[in-house]
Design an enzyme around this catalytic site. Sequence first.
Site, PDB file in Angstrom:
ATOM      1  N   ARG A  73       0.810  -1.273  -0.201  1.00  0.00           N
ATOM      2  CA  ARG A  73      -0.092   0.058  -0.105  1.00  0.00           C
ATOM      3  C   ARG A  73       1.472   1.152  -0.059  1.00  0.00           C
ATOM      4  NH1 ARG A  73      -3.473  -0.517   5.003  1.00  0.00           N
ATOM      5  NH2 ARG A  73      -4.775  -1.599   3.842  1.00  0.00           N
ATOM      6  N   ARG A 142      -1.553   5.958   9.639  1.00  0.00           N
ATOM      7  CA  ARG A 142      -1.619   6.334   8.296  1.00  0.00           C
ATOM      8  C   ARG A 142      -2.134   7.096   7.693  1.00  0.00           C
ATOM      9  NH1 ARG A 142      -4.529  -0.195   9.087  1.00  0.00           N
ATOM     10  NH2 ARG A 142      -3.416  -0.600  10.126  1.00  0.00           N
ATOM     11  N   LYS A 209      -3.294   1.159  15.351  1.00  0.00           N
ATOM     12  CA  LYS A 209      -3.526   2.029  13.872  1.00  0.00           C
ATOM     13  C   LYS A 209      -4.431   3.101  14.322  1.00  0.00           C
ATOM     14  CE  LYS A 209      -7.411  -0.982  11.875  1.00  0.00           C
ATOM     15  NZ  LYS A 209      -7.706  -1.442  10.927  1.00  0.00           N
ATOM     16  N   LYS A 211      -5.698   6.446  11.891  1.00  0.00           N
ATOM     17  CA  LYS A 211      -6.888   7.162  10.861  1.00  0.00           C
ATOM     18  C   LYS A 211      -7.105   8.884  11.290  1.00  0.00           C
ATOM     19  CE  LYS A 211      -7.693   2.712   8.946  1.00  0.00           C
ATOM     20  NZ  LYS A 211      -8.555   1.795   8.441  1.00  0.00           N
ATOM     21  N   CYS A 430     -14.698  -3.833  -0.207  1.00  0.00           N
ATOM     22  CA  CYS A 430     -13.567  -4.219  -0.145  1.00  0.00           C
ATOM     23  C   CYS A 430     -13.276  -4.651  -0.472  1.00  0.00           C
ATOM     24  CB  CYS A 430     -13.783  -4.314   1.744  1.00  0.00           C
ATOM     25  SG  CYS A 430     -14.031  -5.955   1.782  1.00  0.00           S
ATOM     26  N   CYS A 436      -6.925 -11.402   0.917  1.00  0.00           N
ATOM     27  CA  CYS A 436      -7.365 -11.013   2.591  1.00  0.00           C
ATOM     28  C   CYS A 436      -7.409 -12.210   3.260  1.00  0.00           C
ATOM     29  CB  CYS A 436      -8.265  -9.666   2.420  1.00  0.00           C
ATOM     30  SG  CYS A 436      -8.648  -9.292   4.092  1.00  0.00           S
ATOM     31  N   CYS A 475     -15.461  -9.591   5.533  1.00  0.00           N
ATOM     32  CA  CYS A 475     -15.118  -9.094   7.343  1.00  0.00           C
ATOM     33  C   CYS A 475     -15.970  -8.031   7.757  1.00  0.00           C
ATOM     34  CB  CYS A 475     -13.567  -9.934   7.540  1.00  0.00           C
ATOM     35  SG  CYS A 475     -12.991  -8.424   7.866  1.00  0.00           S
ATOM     36  N   CYS A 479     -13.323  -2.358   5.788  1.00  0.00           N
ATOM     37  CA  CYS A 479     -12.246  -1.450   5.134  1.00  0.00           C
ATOM     38  C   CYS A 479     -13.762  -0.908   4.293  1.00  0.00           C
ATOM     39  CB  CYS A 479     -11.270  -2.431   4.683  1.00  0.00           C
ATOM     40  SG  CYS A 479      -9.875  -3.117   5.784  1.00  0.00           S
TER      41      CYS A 479
END
Length: 574
Positions: A73, A142, A209, A211, A430, A436, A475, A479
């Site tokens: 990414r 991120r 994480k 964001k 996603c 994934c 899932c 995302c």
Amino acid sequence: MTDKLARNEYLKDASRYLRGTLNEGLANEITGEISEDDQQLVKFHGMYLQDERDLRAERSRKKMEKAFSFMIRVRIPGGVTTPAQWLAMDEIGRVYANGTLRLTTRETFQFHGVIKSNSRAAIRKLDSVLLDTIAACGDVNRNVLSASNPHQSGAHQAAYDLAKNISDHLLPRTGAYREIWIDGEKIAGGEETAEVVEPIYGKTYLPRKFKTVVAVPPQNDVDIYAHDLGFIAILDDKGAIEGWNVTVGGGMGMTHGDTKTYPRTANVLGFVRPEHALKAAEAVLTTQRDWGDRTNRAHARVKYTVEDRGVDAWRAEVGKRIGVALAAPRPFKFTGTGDRYGWTDGENGRSHLTLFIENGRIKDVPGGPQMMTGLREIAKIHDGEFRMTSNQNVIVSNVSKKNRKKIEAMVVEYGLTSQASAIRRNAMACVALPTCGLALAESERYLPSLVTKLEEMVARHGLAEEEIVVRMTGCPNGCARPYLAEIGFVGKGPGRYNLYLGAAFNGERLSKLYLEDVNETEILDALEPIITDYSKAKTPGEHFSDFVIRRGYVAATTNGPDFHVNTGPQRPAA
């Protein structure tokens, strides 16, 4: 705190500032894999080790190792790239990855299928055009999103500038990235201490994480309420930036069956002047660094720290760290989360073209749109920029007058103009299977066919032009932000999904669980009577999400564990 730290905390502490044994793992040609610890550390470098799940069974039968490869990414603050950078991305996708490019919900690119032996070459190609992947994943700040087109107004330019400044300021300082991926040389200097190497993060970085996004009302194209930290532009009567409302505590991820985990919309914390915005970003991040839960990663996001400590405590602490108390939030209004497609006129006689990219996948379709080739050819003559949006689309931005007709012709030649329906252009998925490792169900590969059936359904009821936001993930990690979709699908198992309804069209309210663990037939059977009712009983201008709440199909959701309170499908109100 007496509780035992989460395993990743010890791993980070011993990693020598994100080095681990990555060099040794990359040099091992016997396997396409890297060690379990390094699989965690490589995330900080912008990569995930994955495998081709469609091939697992066959390779297992043949006693072969899984088909390992990296998802890589890129860090692109605000999603802005030059034509030269686009061409480099295109080359990496064709030469080192799986022949495609993937635009993400974080205004950037992902490459899939980069095998270990090609990883350094791919990163060095990015470096040659002044791009990198550091901090695109991992327990750090991120890729920072901003309102999609800085050329739209001075406020949009200010939003981009703030996003870029935050990204640069909160970037990890370790030399491990260049040492491992670019030139192989350890940076010379004094003793490596946290104060020297990572003055903001320290030796163990963040608990999870983090964001950050920047929005310019009335557009909420960055889905500001879904993120840990946000800045909302507040404008004066002339359209200039007076300051920013700061938001904290948004996040989408949860775990099936664990009611202690849940998605959450951010709170508006307060207002800061432009000169204090960067300090505010650091203050929120360091507050989470110091307050966040390092014992339980499922409870380690900012949203849980806000729930535990309270908004008032956060407001006071952030103001203390800035050195100036936050003022009361200023009024603002969002109207929607989508992109504006087609051509728009910009400043200085230049134009901008927003192209719909279904689920963000840039590829050439046999007998269909030649998206990858077409954008490559545009990049060869374009003298402006490309701008990725958080809805997985791309803007060919700042097009000069001399190039507009050429680009218009290329759009026709390569079939880049989509006649997507209202519901399709507001749909997002996603990646999920086959790459994934967390996916429980299909998403990107399946949503287009489900949308076709939804298109047929709404058309039968005269609603073909109705804008309805539809999102799907394989899932519960969220995302593609399904919990902020008017109709959301979250993978539960092969071919089965939880169905959510009722998130606000402008992104400020979460959805509610309507049906659990249902297949396509059950989904369509459940939505048919609701769409029928909507066509007959909607009021002028009423969005689908507001309708399903008004008619009693679901209740409006508030933050916290209440997200899981589900009374089951309701009958329409009288």
